[in-house]
Write a protein that holds these residues in place. Structure first.
Motif, PDB file in Angstrom:
ATOM      1  N   GLN A   1     -53.522 -25.984 -32.885  1.00  0.00           N
ATOM      2  CA  GLN A   1     -52.659 -25.937 -34.066  1.00  0.00           C
ATOM      3  C   GLN A   1     -52.236 -24.520 -34.396  1.00  0.00           C
ATOM      4  O   GLN A   1     -51.197 -24.296 -35.014  1.00  0.00           O
ATOM      5  CB  GLN A   1     -53.403 -26.553 -35.256  1.00  0.00           C
ATOM      6  CG  GLN A   1     -52.559 -26.786 -36.493  1.00  0.00           C
ATOM      7  CD  GLN A   1     -53.307 -27.636 -37.505  1.00  0.00           C
ATOM      8  OE1 GLN A   1     -53.541 -28.807 -37.282  1.00  0.00           O
ATOM      9  NE2 GLN A   1     -53.683 -27.032 -38.609  1.00  0.00           N
TER      10      GLN A   1
ATOM     11  N   ARG B   1     -46.374 -22.062 -29.720  1.00  0.00           N
ATOM     12  CA  ARG B   1     -45.779 -23.095 -28.868  1.00  0.00           C
ATOM     13  C   ARG B   1     -46.863 -23.690 -27.989  1.00  0.00           C
ATOM     14  O   ARG B   1     -47.817 -23.016 -27.609  1.00  0.00           O
ATOM     15  CB  ARG B   1     -44.688 -22.515 -27.948  1.00  0.00           C
ATOM     16  CG  ARG B   1     -43.404 -22.131 -28.639  1.00  0.00           C
ATOM     17  CD  ARG B   1     -42.665 -23.337 -29.218  1.00  0.00           C
ATOM     18  NE  ARG B   1     -42.267 -24.292 -28.200  1.00  0.00           N
ATOM     19  CZ  ARG B   1     -41.123 -24.209 -27.491  1.00  0.00           C
ATOM     20  NH1 ARG B   1     -40.313 -23.187 -27.670  1.00  0.00           N
ATOM     21  NH2 ARG B   1     -40.820 -25.129 -26.621  1.00  0.00           N
TER      22      ARG B   1
ATOM     23  N   GLU C   1     -51.134 -38.571 -28.533  1.00  0.00           N
ATOM     24  CA  GLU C   1     -50.237 -38.439 -29.670  1.00  0.00           C
ATOM     25  C   GLU C   1     -50.682 -39.326 -30.829  1.00  0.00           C
ATOM     26  O   GLU C   1     -50.603 -38.930 -32.005  1.00  0.00           O
ATOM     27  CB  GLU C   1     -48.808 -38.783 -29.246  1.00  0.00           C
ATOM     28  CG  GLU C   1     -48.219 -37.750 -28.284  1.00  0.00           C
ATOM     29  CD  GLU C   1     -46.844 -38.151 -27.781  1.00  0.00           C
ATOM     30  OE1 GLU C   1     -46.506 -39.354 -27.858  1.00  0.00           O
ATOM     31  OE2 GLU C   1     -46.112 -37.248 -27.304  1.00  0.00           O
TER      32      GLU C   1
ATOM     33  N   ARG D   1     -51.856 -38.275 -34.796  1.00  0.00           N
ATOM     34  CA  ARG D   1     -51.341 -38.879 -36.037  1.00  0.00           C
ATOM     35  C   ARG D   1     -52.479 -39.423 -36.898  1.00  0.00           C
ATOM     36  O   ARG D   1     -52.472 -39.263 -38.123  1.00  0.00           O
ATOM     37  CB  ARG D   1     -50.344 -39.980 -35.697  1.00  0.00           C
ATOM     38  CG  ARG D   1     -49.071 -39.466 -35.019  1.00  0.00           C
ATOM     39  CD  ARG D   1     -48.033 -40.558 -34.844  1.00  0.00           C
ATOM     40  NE  ARG D   1     -46.836 -40.041 -34.203  1.00  0.00           N
ATOM     41  CZ  ARG D   1     -46.616 -40.106 -32.894  1.00  0.00           C
ATOM     42  NH1 ARG D   1     -47.520 -40.690 -32.086  1.00  0.00           N
ATOM     43  NH2 ARG D   1     -45.507 -39.616 -32.389  1.00  0.00           N
TER      44      ARG D   1
ATOM     45  N   GLU E   1     -50.015 -34.053 -37.013  1.00  0.00           N
ATOM     46  CA  GLU E   1     -48.670 -34.245 -36.450  1.00  0.00           C
ATOM     47  C   GLU E   1     -47.951 -32.929 -36.208  1.00  0.00           C
ATOM     48  O   GLU E   1     -47.033 -32.857 -35.380  1.00  0.00           O
ATOM     49  CB  GLU E   1     -47.808 -35.112 -37.387  1.00  0.00           C
ATOM     50  CG  GLU E   1     -48.262 -36.553 -37.506  1.00  0.00           C
ATOM     51  CD  GLU E   1     -49.174 -36.752 -38.711  1.00  0.00           C
ATOM     52  OE1 GLU E   1     -49.811 -35.760 -39.140  1.00  0.00           O
ATOM     53  OE2 GLU E   1     -49.247 -37.886 -39.214  1.00  0.00           O
ATOM     54  N   ASN E   2     -48.348 -31.879 -36.940  1.00  0.00           N
ATOM     55  CA  ASN E   2     -47.672 -30.594 -36.747  1.00  0.00           C
ATOM     56  C   ASN E   2     -47.868 -30.053 -35.336  1.00  0.00           C
ATOM     57  O   ASN E   2     -47.073 -29.257 -34.851  1.00  0.00           O
ATOM     58  CB  ASN E   2     -48.145 -29.573 -37.783  1.00  0.00           C
ATOM     59  CG  ASN E   2     -49.654 -29.368 -37.769  1.00  0.00           C
ATOM     60  OD1 ASN E   2     -50.405 -30.258 -37.374  1.00  0.00           O
ATOM     61  ND2 ASN E   2     -50.090 -28.197 -38.189  1.00  0.00           N
TER      62      ASN E   2
ATOM     63  N   ASP F   1     -45.022 -31.147 -33.381  1.00  0.00           N
ATOM     64  CA  ASP F   1     -43.794 -30.411 -33.677  1.00  0.00           C
ATOM     65  C   ASP F   1     -43.651 -29.148 -32.825  1.00  0.00           C
ATOM     66  O   ASP F   1     -42.534 -28.694 -32.573  1.00  0.00           O
ATOM     67  CB  ASP F   1     -43.762 -30.020 -35.164  1.00  0.00           C
ATOM     68  CG  ASP F   1     -43.725 -31.231 -36.090  1.00  0.00           C
ATOM     69  OD1 ASP F   1     -43.230 -32.289 -35.649  1.00  0.00           O
ATOM     70  OD2 ASP F   1     -44.182 -31.111 -37.242  1.00  0.00           O
ATOM     71  N   ILE F   2     -44.784 -28.564 -32.416  1.00  0.00           N
ATOM     72  CA  ILE F   2     -44.721 -27.319 -31.635  1.00  0.00           C
ATOM     73  C   ILE F   2     -44.906 -27.573 -30.133  1.00  0.00           C
ATOM     74  O   ILE F   2     -44.942 -26.638 -29.344  1.00  0.00           O
ATOM     75  CB  ILE F   2     -45.790 -26.311 -32.112  1.00  0.00           C
ATOM     76  CG1 ILE F   2     -47.203 -26.886 -31.958  1.00  0.00           C
ATOM     77  CG2 ILE F   2     -45.526 -25.882 -33.547  1.00  0.00           C
ATOM     78  CD1 ILE F   2     -48.318 -25.880 -32.245  1.00  0.00           C
TER      79      ILE F   2
ATOM     80  N   GLU G   1     -43.850 -29.083 -26.449  1.00  0.00           N
ATOM     81  CA  GLU G   1     -42.730 -29.448 -25.592  1.00  0.00           C
ATOM     82  C   GLU G   1     -43.269 -30.031 -24.293  1.00  0.00           C
ATOM     83  O   GLU G   1     -44.015 -29.376 -23.572  1.00  0.00           O
ATOM     84  CB  GLU G   1     -41.856 -28.236 -25.291  1.00  0.00           C
ATOM     85  CG  GLU G   1     -40.667 -28.563 -24.413  1.00  0.00           C
ATOM     86  CD  GLU G   1     -39.738 -27.381 -24.188  1.00  0.00           C
ATOM     87  OE1 GLU G   1     -38.778 -27.527 -23.390  1.00  0.00           O
ATOM     88  OE2 GLU G   1     -39.970 -26.323 -24.804  1.00  0.00           O
TER      89      GLU G   1
END
Length: 330
Positions: free
Chosen positions: A257, A261, A280, A284, A289-290, A293-294, A296
């Motif tokens: 966290q 990235r 994933e 949640r 969830e953040n 967001d970072i 890829e």
């Protein structure tokens, strides 16, 4: 001065220049370096500036220099000995600049009465490479990305796998590894930058900490120590810290966290997709969830150059592929 000072003296100008060149290029050394070949210039500097470490040949040491030196005196010895005749710490002069600096930093890191100034321009970015999927070229990509970033930045690579295979991959046995650094952190000692500098190795321009030998060295470390370890890393003089994550780090999600990235190599196939979906879903459920967001997801093509030596990955086809993501990590 913003950094602690290492003063190096020798009448051999070539020797001092060679040592200075290495020290000034060495990204992990938390010191300001001053070199001298004239004793009067050295004496004047010491009288007007605080010198934390003076590195000087034994036959050049005199009472005047000793009287004005408030820091540690370390002797450049003609013989491979631990201490000179007066009990001062000795460093064998006829070895590589890299090994000399490791000895100096290793000795100074364990001195309880001293503390080095932290980097005041701390701004390292933590880039994570992680995947719940196996055999996805995660480590190869992490090494390639780190080497690409190191072309223009100060980069440290940290491998947190249970079994990295680095000893065989690099055909090298390391005297110290990540477990020693974690133990140092656990002892709450204050000179982390020095300890780090005494241990780091290089792959091209990229620094790395030799990974652990035993999985127990990863699994036995508590969350508090891991968090402290990464906080200390972020204070060191690096632009990027690239972390190749395994699955057994206590506090793994907290560290993930904290990344700017995260790159997640994935593979096609029902099993691989199911593992990613489970990961994933877990994030949640745990209200993390953040991290998504970072993160890829990347599908790394197969390149024949994946079998090239680790130090060449940055210049390989995989390196060119990683270059496309270097902007996202920068």
């Amino acid at each position: 001065m913003d950094k602690n000072v290492l003063a190096v003296f020798d009448t051999n100008k070539e020797y001092v220049t060679k040592l200075m060149d290495y020290l000034m290029e060495c990204r992990s050394v938390p010191l300001e370096i001053q070199g001298f070949t004239d004793k009067e210039c050295l004496r004047s500097f010491i009288e007007n500036n605080a010198v934390d470490i003076l590195l000087i040949p034994e036959d050049e040491m005199d009472e005047e220099i000793e009287a004005v030196t408030t820091g540690e005196i370390m002797i450049l010895s003609e013989e491979n000995i631990a201490h000179d005749g007066k009990g001062r710490r000795a460093v064998f002069r006829y070895q590589s600049s890299e090994n000399i600096m490791r000895e100096v930093m290793g000795y100074y890191a364990d001195r309880p009465e001293t503390e080095f100034i932290s980097n005041t321009n701390a701004g390292a970015k933590l880039t994570g490479i992680y995947s719940p999927v196996g055999r996805c070229f995660r480590t190869s990509f992490a090494l390639a990305l780190g080497q690409v970033l190191s072309e223009r930045n100060k980069v440290l690579y940290v491998n947190l796998e249970d079994y990295s295979g680095f000893n065989k991959l690099l055909q090298q046995n390391f005297m110290t590894d990540l477990s020693d650094l974690l133990f140092y952190v656990g002892q709450k000692k204050r000179n982390f930058p020095c300890k780090l500098a005494s241990m780091v190795q290089k792959i091209g321009n990229m620094d790395f900490i030799p990974p652990v030998i035993s999985p127990l060295d990863i699994r036995s470390v508590d969350k508090e120590t891991w968090i402290t370890f990464f906080n200390e890393l972020m204070k060191c003089d690096y632009d990027h810290v690239v972390v190749d994550f395994g699955d057994t780090v206590d506090g793994f999600l907290d560290i993930l966290q904290g990344c700017s990235r995260v790159f997640m190599p994935v593979r096609e196939g029902t099993v691989s997709e199911a593992k990613v979906e489970q990961f994933e879903a877990m994030l949640r459920i745990m209200e993390r969830e953040n991290i998504l967001d970072i993160t890829e997801k990347i599908r790394i093509p197969y390149f024949g150059s994946l079998s090239c030596p680790p130090e060449m990955l940055g210049q390989s086809e995989l390196g060119e592929y990683a270059r496309g993501f270097a902007g996202g990590a920068a």
